[in-house]
Design an enzyme around this catalytic site. Structure first.
Site, mmCIF file in Angstrom:
data_model
loop_
_atom_site.group_PDB
_atom_site.id
_atom_site.type_symbol
_atom_site.label_atom_id
_atom_site.label_comp_id
_atom_site.label_asym_id
_atom_site.label_seq_id
_atom_site.Cartn_x
_atom_site.Cartn_y
_atom_site.Cartn_z
ATOM 1 N N ASP A 14 -2.695 -4.814 0.487
ATOM 2 C CA ASP A 14 -2.319 -6.098 1.073
ATOM 3 C C ASP A 14 -2.932 -6.332 2.442
ATOM 4 O O ASP A 14 -3.301 -7.468 2.771
ATOM 5 C CB ASP A 14 -0.798 -6.250 1.128
ATOM 6 N N MET A 48 0.820 -1.211 0.000
ATOM 7 C CA MET A 48 0.000 0.000 0.000
ATOM 8 C C MET A 48 0.858 1.267 0.000
ATOM 9 O O MET A 48 2.064 1.224 0.217
ATOM 10 C CB MET A 48 -0.931 -0.002 1.210
ATOM 11 N N HIS A 49 0.208 2.388 -0.253
ATOM 12 C CA HIS A 49 0.744 3.745 -0.096
ATOM 13 C C HIS A 49 1.755 4.177 -1.155
ATOM 14 O O HIS A 49 2.207 5.316 -1.134
ATOM 15 C CB HIS A 49 1.404 3.937 1.281
#
Length: 491
Positions: A241, A82-83
């Site tokens: 995830d 992520m991110h």
């Protein structure tokens, strides 16, 4: 059959499951190493993710065929780290390497956002404060330091959504992933016009939003040629995830909590309503399943701590050999403590400049003590999130372990002892890729809901009870004093 694709940090993993949840085939392909041109920087090439995904998908399909599973794949979904901030031009071409989740360079941009909007106001609009990990702060860094690149941006995606673009030609993002960009109105599950205007970042750069099991695209002719999938195969939105991993572990009802140790460590609790931490120490995100939310705390250097110890000091040992040594050391490691802040820390300190340390070394300290202290220190850091859950009234009646922490008998027992709560292991914990495959199947009505998919496919194996809770409670009290002391030294 349903395909789940996990675009992780170290590599891409693909699994194929059937309606009973049995894994029919799997294949993985490694990514190139993370590039860190300066301390605290972490970048990867998005096209390398696509390279690895093509290898992993084709390898999984080949393994399935070799095992006699030749029926067509009914649907696909993606998950992944992520991110990350993938910046594309109007033609969908990558403008620069992606700044990924563990990149810590953007604290000044996070401070600017918290200052111009107000930390509390930002939490009210997007459920989280500005942190260096989030996608938006990475965009702001590029705007400040690489203006010529910034001016060419037409699309912003997260890692797994870039791979989907290459597979389908469609721009899309799911609600759970979008929650980690700092641009989503998490309560109302829509992009935040307020934050876009306040940060001067065009909201048009961000793709259409979908719920996790919702079909958002289909495999294109180019994607089919590259992967071996059939053109026209439905592709569900999937999840980051952590959201997909929670689906794969059945963490949907309030009170259910997962503690997952991968490169990072995450304690994840499902909630029926968005629950905000006024201090922003916990992340509040949309869940991968429609109509529910989750809170989570993150330890940046969880499995990373053990890998760092092995590769730096004990490269001649396998992980199994190291944990076997650690098993002979008494609980609490004879006073040795590990602060796992190799990449700063998120929960509960929100400090990108936090630093790791061993404390309590004596002439009697052995390599086994160092290993056990690392395993315990990671668990102590995750317990910090459980401490916040109690403070905010978030129930934790069932704890399921995932990731490397679940595959190690010693680390599983340490977690039960540190959390002072029975922990549950699953019959087959296949990680985020499994959750993505369940979202893929739900998207084509193989199951009527995400909850029904979990009920049909997830099977508990055994429960581990605490054995050394008193010793761990005493050690945890000492661990809680580490961060302030280290902060004082750094200052």
């Amino acid at each position: 059959m349903f395909l789940g694709i996990d675009v992780g940090t170290g590599g891409t993993r693909v699994i194929l499951i059937d309606r009973s949840g049995s894994v029919l085939a799997s294949h993985s392909a490694a990514h190139a190493d993370i590039s860190s041109p300066q301390i605290g920087w972490a970048e990867q090439d998005p096209e390398d993710w696509w390279r690895a995904a093509k290898i992993a998908i084709a390898g999984c399909l080949k393994a399935a065929a070799a095992a006699g599973h030749t029926a067509p794949v009914e649907s696909v979904a993606l998950t992944g780290q992520m991110h990350g901030c993938v910046m594309l031009d109007s033609g969908g071409q990558v403008l620069r390497p992606a700044l990924i989740w563990c990149d810590q360079r953007t604290q000044p941009q996070a401070d600017w956002l918290n200052r111009i909007i107000g930390r509390e106001e930002l939490i009210q609009h997007v459920a989280n404060p500005a942190l260096p990990n989030f996608t938006l702060t990475k965009l702001l860094w590029v705007r400040e330091h690489e203006r010529s690149t910034y001016d060419k941006i037409a699309h912003v995606l997260c890692p797994k959504d870039f791979v989907r673009l290459r597979m389908t030609g469609e721009y899309a993002m799911d609600m759970q992933e979008a929650s980690g960009t700092l641009m989503l109105d998490v309560v109302h599950r829509r992009w935040s016009d307020f934050v876009a205007v306040a940060s001067y970042v065009p909201i048009r750069w961000f793709p259409p939003l979908f719920e996790g099991p919702e079909i958002c695209a289909r495999i294109s002719a180019e994607g089919a040629a590259a992967t071996g999938l059939t053109a026209g195969t439905p592709v569900a939105a999937g999840a980051g995830d952590q959201g997909a991993g929670a689906v794969g572990m059945g963490i949907l009802a309030p009170g259910s909590v997962s503690a997952t140790i991968g490169t990072s460590g995450v304690v994840f609790a499902a909630t029926a309503e968005p629950t905000l931490d006024p201090l922003g120490r916990l992340h509040t995100f949309c869940h991968a399943a429609p109509g529910i939310w989750h809170v989570m705390g993150v330890t940046n250097g969880a499995g990373l701590s053990l890998r760092y110890l092995k590769e730096t000091f004990f490269p001649e040992f396998s992980y199994d050999e190291l944990t076997a040594l650690a098993a002979a050391v008494p609980p609490a490691s004879d006073g040795l403590l590990w602060a796992p802040y190799l990449f700063g820390e998120r929960t509960p300190h929100l400090d990108p400049n936090a630093r790791a340390a061993f404390v309590g070394i004596t002439a009697s300290t052995t390599k086994a003590h160092f290993v056990r202290a690392v395993l315990e220190g990671v668990a102590f850091s995750l317990r910090d999130t459980f401490t916040l859950f109690r403070e905010l009234g978030i129930p934790a009646t069932r704890i399921v372990l995932g990731g490397g922490g679940a595959r190690s008998p010693l680390w599983s027992q340490i977690q039960a002892d540190v959390y002072n709560h029975p922990v549950e292991l699953l019959e087959a914990e296949e990680g985020a890729a499994f959750g993505a495959a369940l979202l893929a199947g739900t998207g084509v009505n193989a199951w009527p809901s995400v909850a029904a998919a979990c009920e049909a496919t997830i099977r508990p194996a055994r429960t581990i009870a605490p054995q050394h809770a008193a010793a761990m409670a005493e050690a945890y009290a000492r661990f809680r004093r580490l961060y302030p002391a280290l902060k004082a030294v750094e200052a």
